[in-house]
Write an enzyme that holds these catalytic residues in place. Structure first.
Site, PDB file in Angstrom:
ATOM      1  N   LYS A 180     -13.479  14.394  -6.582  1.00  0.00           N
ATOM      2  CA  LYS A 180     -12.572  13.321  -6.117  1.00  0.00           C
ATOM      3  C   LYS A 180     -11.265  13.878  -5.569  1.00  0.00           C
ATOM      4  O   LYS A 180     -10.602  13.228  -4.764  1.00  0.00           O
ATOM      5  CB  LYS A 180     -12.327  12.296  -7.215  1.00  0.00           C
ATOM      6  CG  LYS A 180     -11.487  12.795  -8.349  1.00  0.00           C
ATOM      7  CD  LYS A 180     -11.255  11.700  -9.363  1.00  0.00           C
ATOM      8  CE  LYS A 180     -10.360  12.251 -10.451  1.00  0.00           C
ATOM      9  NZ  LYS A 180     -10.550  11.713 -11.739  1.00  0.00           N
ATOM     10  N   GLY A 181     -10.873  15.068  -5.984  1.00  0.00           N
ATOM     11  CA  GLY A 181      -9.772  15.770  -5.328  1.00  0.00           C
ATOM     12  C   GLY A 181      -8.388  15.221  -5.561  1.00  0.00           C
ATOM     13  O   GLY A 181      -8.102  14.634  -6.609  1.00  0.00           O
TER      14      GLY A 181
END
Ligand code: B12
Length: 261
Positions: A136-137
């Site tokens: 998801k970063g």
């Protein structure tokens, strides 16, 4: 190699700005171990004066339990800042997209690049390392798990240095990514030094994985001192890290026109 320590070249002298340009006004907050009182406020103003703020106005004070007071002081400083003397670590490698990073790894290594990540010591703050590693970063960018050519082994929180070394060896890690958020009693510095020393002991010099440490209160200029290859501080994004990994482990052929921008 610690990246370029670049200084700002414009040779500009500046002062802080509060109400009017260059008026020198700054705001400072701190806590004193004194119960909330007029005397406490006077003590806060005295401290600010001794730090070079003149005049110093206590604009906020709040009791923090019975024995402590938190202050915000607003006042004028007379110091000048010379931006030509500022030293920072500038990014000295090109910023790549996931597609470019994957292609470079594939071409250069001909296998996936393995990273092992963890929060070491007693540190349980996993949000930062997860921001870099998890799919998801962070800040609109996907984390390293999204990169097809990067294998991510995220060990989570409170990993001991021996556990980290063992796992790095077992995974044949190309890079080890360590997060340290708690800085009380310089825990982040002590833990990082312990970690880098353990890797130097466990590996021959030419086989050691790349050591990267990150966290909000690191000084990016300290890589050599800490025995790591790179320090990343607050605001780091996954692409910064992936690009650095490619730069050091799967370098692209040098193009004369390629700029580190
Ligand atoms: C969330 C949080 C927690 C959560 C953590 C949950 C979790 N799973 O992570 C919980 C509630 C568990 C927690 C507990 C504690 N916390 Co806390 N916590 C925070 C808080 C509010 C946010 C941290 C965070 O998630 N930031 C968001 C991430 C995205 O930012 P980041 O970590 O900076 O990461 C970025 C960069 O630094 C970098 N980065 C980070 N790591 C790495 C690693 C690599 C390899 C790379 C390349 C980059 C990188 O990239 C990230 C993205 O840009 C901060 C205060 C704050 N506002 O920062 C306090 C804070 C960190 N906590 C603090 C404290 C004191 C504690 C406790 C000791 C409190 C207590 N007395 O129990 C415990 C300690 C627990 C432990 N054993 O570690 C203090 C630390 C003070 C200090 N000087 O060390 C802070 C600063 C709060 C404060 N002002 O007092 N905490």
């Amino acid at each position: 190699m610690t990246g370029q320590k670049a200084s700002h070249q414009s040779g500009h002298i500046v002062r802080p700005y509060g109400d009017t340009t260059g008026d020198g006004m700054v705001q400072l907050s701190f806590t004193l171990p004194i119960p909330h009182s007029k005397v406490a406020e006077g003590a806060a103003a005295q401290l600010a004066n001794k730090m070079g703020m003149d005049p110093a106005l206590v604009v906020h004070s709040k009791p923090m339990g019975p024995d402590f007071t938190f202050f915000v002081v607003y006042g004028r400083v007379h110091h000048l800042v010379d931006t030509s003397k500022v030293e920072v670590v500038e990014r000295d490698f090109p910023l790549l997209s996931p597609k470019e990073a994957n292609a470079a790894i594939k071409r250069s290594l001909r296998r996936r690049l393995t990273v092992v990540g963890a929060c070491i010591g007693t540190d349980a703050h996993t949000v930062g390392i997860d921001a870099i590693l998890n799919i998801k970063g962070f800040a609109g960018e996907k984390g390293l798990e999204y990169y097809r050519e990067i294998k991510v082994v995220n060990l989570g929180a409170q990993v001991s240095v021996p556990q980290l070394v063992d796992r790095a060896i077992a995974e044949k890690a190309d890079a080890v990514l360590v997060s340290q958020v708690v800085t009380q009693r310089d825990a982040h510095l002590l833990n990082t030094r312990e970690m880098s020393a353990a890797f130097r002991e466990a590996y021959p010099a030419d086989k050691r994985p790349l050591l990267i440490v990150g966290g909000p209160r690191f000084d990016e200029t300290m890589a050599d001192e800490l025995g790591v290859d790179r320090v990343f501080a607050r605001g780091t994004t996954p692409a910064d890290v992936a690009s650095f990994l490619v730069h050091r482990l799967a370098p692209l052929p040098t193009r004369p026109s390629a700029k580190a921008s």
